[in-house]
Design a protein around this motif. Sequence first.
Motif, mmCIF file in Angstrom:
data_model
loop_
_atom_site.group_PDB
_atom_site.id
_atom_site.type_symbol
_atom_site.label_atom_id
_atom_site.label_comp_id
_atom_site.label_asym_id
_atom_site.label_seq_id
_atom_site.Cartn_x
_atom_site.Cartn_y
_atom_site.Cartn_z
ATOM 1 N N PHE A 93 5.895 -22.310 13.167
ATOM 2 C CA PHE A 93 5.718 -21.043 13.861
ATOM 3 C C PHE A 93 5.818 -19.915 12.845
ATOM 4 N N ARG A 94 4.944 -18.910 12.995
ATOM 5 C CA ARG A 94 4.920 -17.811 12.038
ATOM 6 C C ARG A 94 5.414 -16.519 12.679
ATOM 7 N N VAL A 95 6.127 -15.740 11.876
ATOM 8 C CA VAL A 95 6.657 -14.457 12.325
ATOM 9 C C VAL A 95 6.158 -13.376 11.376
ATOM 10 N N PRO A 96 5.321 -12.448 11.845
ATOM 11 C CA PRO A 96 4.853 -11.367 10.966
ATOM 12 C C PRO A 96 5.888 -10.263 10.849
ATOM 13 N N TYR A 97 5.894 -9.583 9.726
ATOM 14 C CA TYR A 97 6.778 -8.429 9.570
ATOM 15 C C TYR A 97 6.239 -7.524 8.478
ATOM 16 N N VAL A 98 6.814 -6.350 8.391
ATOM 17 C CA VAL A 98 6.483 -5.407 7.333
ATOM 18 C C VAL A 98 7.769 -4.957 6.659
ATOM 19 N N LEU A 99 7.639 -4.571 5.409
ATOM 20 C CA LEU A 99 8.742 -3.944 4.682
ATOM 21 C C LEU A 99 8.378 -2.489 4.410
ATOM 22 N N HIS A 100 9.335 -1.600 4.604
ATOM 23 C CA HIS A 100 9.126 -0.180 4.359
ATOM 24 C C HIS A 100 10.116 0.257 3.287
ATOM 25 N N LEU A 101 9.606 0.925 2.267
ATOM 26 C CA LEU A 101 10.463 1.407 1.192
ATOM 27 C C LEU A 101 11.102 2.726 1.624
ATOM 28 N N VAL A 102 12.393 2.690 1.840
ATOM 29 C CA VAL A 102 13.163 3.880 2.211
ATOM 30 C C VAL A 102 14.062 4.223 1.030
ATOM 31 N N SER B 123 0.842 -1.183 0.000
ATOM 32 C CA SER B 123 0.000 0.000 0.000
ATOM 33 C C SER B 123 0.879 1.236 0.000
ATOM 34 N N SER B 124 0.326 2.339 -0.552
ATOM 35 C CA SER B 124 1.026 3.621 -0.548
ATOM 36 C C SER B 124 0.021 4.727 -0.252
ATOM 37 N N ASP B 125 0.522 5.854 0.194
ATOM 38 C CA ASP B 125 -0.369 6.968 0.514
ATOM 39 C C ASP B 125 -0.402 8.022 -0.581
ATOM 40 N N GLY B 126 0.199 7.727 -1.725
ATOM 41 C CA GLY B 126 0.210 8.668 -2.834
ATOM 42 C C GLY B 126 1.292 9.717 -2.727
ATOM 43 N N ALA B 127 2.023 9.704 -1.606
ATOM 44 C CA ALA B 127 3.078 10.704 -1.414
ATOM 45 C C ALA B 127 4.438 10.056 -1.237
ATOM 46 N N GLY B 128 4.548 8.817 -1.707
ATOM 47 C CA GLY B 128 5.845 8.150 -1.666
ATOM 48 C C GLY B 128 6.033 7.174 -0.528
ATOM 49 N N GLN B 129 5.091 7.130 0.417
ATOM 50 C CA GLN B 129 5.184 6.152 1.499
ATOM 51 C C GLN B 129 4.670 4.803 0.996
ATOM 52 N N VAL B 130 5.523 3.789 0.981
ATOM 53 C CA VAL B 130 5.142 2.467 0.505
ATOM 54 C C VAL B 130 5.504 1.443 1.581
ATOM 55 N N TRP B 131 4.524 0.636 1.962
ATOM 56 C CA TRP B 131 4.717 -0.416 2.951
ATOM 57 C C TRP B 131 4.161 -1.722 2.398
ATOM 58 N N ALA B 132 4.770 -2.839 2.796
ATOM 59 C CA ALA B 132 4.294 -4.161 2.401
ATOM 60 C C ALA B 132 4.134 -5.026 3.649
ATOM 61 N N SER B 133 3.114 -5.864 3.647
ATOM 62 C CA SER B 133 2.881 -6.802 4.750
ATOM 63 C C SER B 133 3.380 -8.177 4.367
ATOM 64 N N GLY B 134 3.768 -8.962 5.370
ATOM 65 C CA GLY B 134 4.239 -10.303 5.092
ATOM 66 C C GLY B 134 4.458 -11.106 6.348
ATOM 67 N N PHE B 135 4.966 -12.314 6.155
ATOM 68 C CA PHE B 135 5.296 -13.160 7.294
ATOM 69 C C PHE B 135 6.204 -14.283 6.830
ATOM 70 N N ALA B 136 6.895 -14.847 7.806
ATOM 71 C CA ALA B 136 7.739 -16.023 7.563
ATOM 72 C C ALA B 136 7.110 -17.204 8.278
ATOM 73 N N ASP B 137 7.012 -18.298 7.586
ATOM 74 C CA ASP B 137 6.456 -19.528 8.152
ATOM 75 C C ASP B 137 7.605 -20.494 8.341
ATOM 76 N N ASP B 138 8.000 -20.719 9.603
ATOM 77 C CA ASP B 138 9.133 -21.586 9.900
ATOM 78 C C ASP B 138 8.694 -23.035 9.780
ATOM 79 N N ALA B 139 9.076 -23.656 8.685
ATOM 80 C CA ALA B 139 8.676 -25.034 8.448
ATOM 81 C C ALA B 139 9.282 -25.983 9.465
ATOM 82 N N GLY B 140 10.361 -25.582 10.105
ATOM 83 C CA GLY B 140 11.001 -26.441 11.097
ATOM 84 C C GLY B 140 10.310 -26.416 12.439
ATOM 85 N N GLN B 141 9.592 -25.319 12.756
ATOM 86 C CA GLN B 141 8.973 -25.193 14.073
ATOM 87 C C GLN B 141 7.469 -24.958 14.015
#
Length: 785
Positions: A667-676, A647-665
């Motif tokens: 267990f899921r870890v949520p995170y976000v990416l921010h475009l800098v 998603s973006s706010d039209g003024a250059g702020q861009v963020w992405a949602s995601g997560f890692a799924d640890d197949a070994g455990q």
Amino acid sequence: MRVPRLIAGFTIPLAAAVAAAIGLAGGPVSPAAAATGAAAAWAGPAATTSVMSWGDNSAGELGNGTLTPSTTPVAVGGSGSIQAISSGGRHVLALTSSGTVLAWGNDTAGQLGNGAASANGDAENPATVSGLTGVTQVSAGAEHSLALLSDGTVEAWGDNSHGELGNGTTTSSDVPVPVPSLTGVKYVAAGQEYSVAVLTNGTVMTWGDGGNAQLGDGKLSDSDVPVAVKGLTGVTAVAAGGQHVLALKSNGTVEAWGENDVGQLGNGAQPGDSTVPVKVTGLTSAVAVSAGQQFSLALLSNGEVMGWGDNGFNQLGQSDSFPGGIGSSNVPVQVPGLAHVTAISAGALFGLALLADGTVDGWGDGAFGQLGNGTTDTLTTPTAVSGLTGVSAISAGGASSAAVVAAAAPAAPAPVPSIWQAETTVNPQANLLTNSTLVSVSASGPTDAWAVGVHSDTKAFDHPLAEHRVADTWTQVHVPEPAGQQASLAGVDDLSPDNAWAVGTSDGLTLIEHWNGKRWSIVPSPNPATGTAGDSDTLASISGSGPDDLWAAGWDSNEATQTIQLLFEHWNGTTWTAVTSPTPAGSFQFASGITAISPDNVWAVGTDRTDGAKTLSARWNGTAWSIVPTPNISNAGKDQNQLTGVSSDGAGQVWASGFADDAGQNFRVPYVLHLVGHKWVLTTVPNPGTEGSALNGIAVLSPTDVWAAGVTEQTDGGQLALTEQFSGTSWSISPALDPGQLADLSDNVLLGVASSAPGSVLVVGGQEIPGQGIARTLALTTTKG
């Protein structure tokens, strides 16, 4: 073990339905004494009593003014002079010494009885049940409640979808209503979607859901009025579990009927429901019984406890591990480590025992902290609830627990409810066993929004679903679909009240629909992967910078080249065209989200499954698409990373949602990416849940106001709606309502998020319905319109 999910990867499978766990709720005598009919040897509650609670609190069932769970007991403010309690799916009833009833927790179906049948009416503090006096016993079911009055009549309120209120209708009630023609009652028990009553002559009446033989009348059908259980006499008390019932007889034996998938009837028989009572093997000195989701407990006269049925979470006090463990038992086995027990209560997947010294032990599933020992561990050995003494009564619910203690109650705190409000959405074929889920939402303003997704029919064929929000009212709008094909919608962009677009797939072909202010229509779209069987094209997201500049993103699968490549399609105001993909040959790449900032600045995110699963992003610069590197959480190659939205706010702020799924455990870890600048930066966010959490969508309102939505997951299979907010400096959880959930464990997931106005957020997803194992649409908003 209950492990299915409402959502996993790119599909939307449904969790299995499971039952309420109803603990014993006594009157002014002990549950053990009430169960035998003998004179009470127990002194009763102290003159000053109140309630302590622990475990899940996603609907306010801890009654402490918050929606925050607790792994140790917390005080229920304003709960003084309590004689007995009963914990249902996610609501609690408390009987006062004056014969009135307090209730708190979930109120989706009016089960709190205070005239407010609304998901928004959840009570984080005790509220008085309307118009009840002279009550001697209460019992809380999945989403309905029962009260036994001193004159031997019964009042019922809450959900009535299967006739569990017993008044000859299937109309729910948010205030108590009489169960007609039922008199001479001495004990009641509320199950998942059915009710049970013991009469003074020792016979038993039942009503409500009978699909698993839980009415005991020899049939497999519902009844909206009380019917007699066949061949049963000499009963002193009953316990209503998920879909099975236990009856304690005056001679210390126990009979059972209903569902028997994992031996919960205890008669040594092979799996198979019983429409009439059968004798539990080997019990001759039982003084109390309690029924959980798919397991049963009995208290013996010598203070020991027996259990039978499901042991997937050690709820029989036995190991379920190999070697030596048991997955279930169809005959009673002793729960080791328990002695001098005076009362028992079976929760959904766990058990509680009240000891003679006024302390409480818990065992089994602890994913929500319902064992009260400061952890979320699953325990085989009964372990003391932390700091709890002076207890006179206990009750185990779906994933929370409550106890009456000899202490004055603190004043009720000022509630700290969720900022979210649940809205009433539409579900096609709402009365049938069909599924409906919203996966994406977009708003052009505070009074105009669209949510899209998928619904199934009775033949399990998928159809596109679109719901329109005008002000704060949702209506379903017909969406055309190709004849003879299954179809679904996965993304929507609401540009204005008379211009909205939605994308999805139809039998392996792209599907694009347009709203012109009056109706939806199919717009021709390209399908780059064509030719051999197995080729397919899918669109998952859409975003536009204006009415003549829209982008749709997804993937296409080409059998000939053995490639799954990013699929980008562009609308120029006249036609949709496929644009050259940046996916390298032989790769497997999927786009799940796209945001268009301007005609020469568009971002897409997804997953690269060429070698494992890694985050992926691509950028359109006005001329061509190119892959832009993204970071991943890494754990020796075990983590499966994916980005779910951007998603973006039209003024250059861009963020992405995601997560890692640890197949070994697992267990899921949520995170976000921010475009800098032009570089993605990964930030971890709060991660509740015993199996972690996942973020499924994101919306940027401003540089200091970003929202992400998803799901929190527990080891026992429970799922909670998750919303998180970025304030400009840090991410924090904003407790979200979990309405319309399953009785024993909540099953809600949020899939899409959008802003409808400055400071206003909409989220959509799916919720599971009690007893049906099906999904219904879910929408929450931070404002009422």
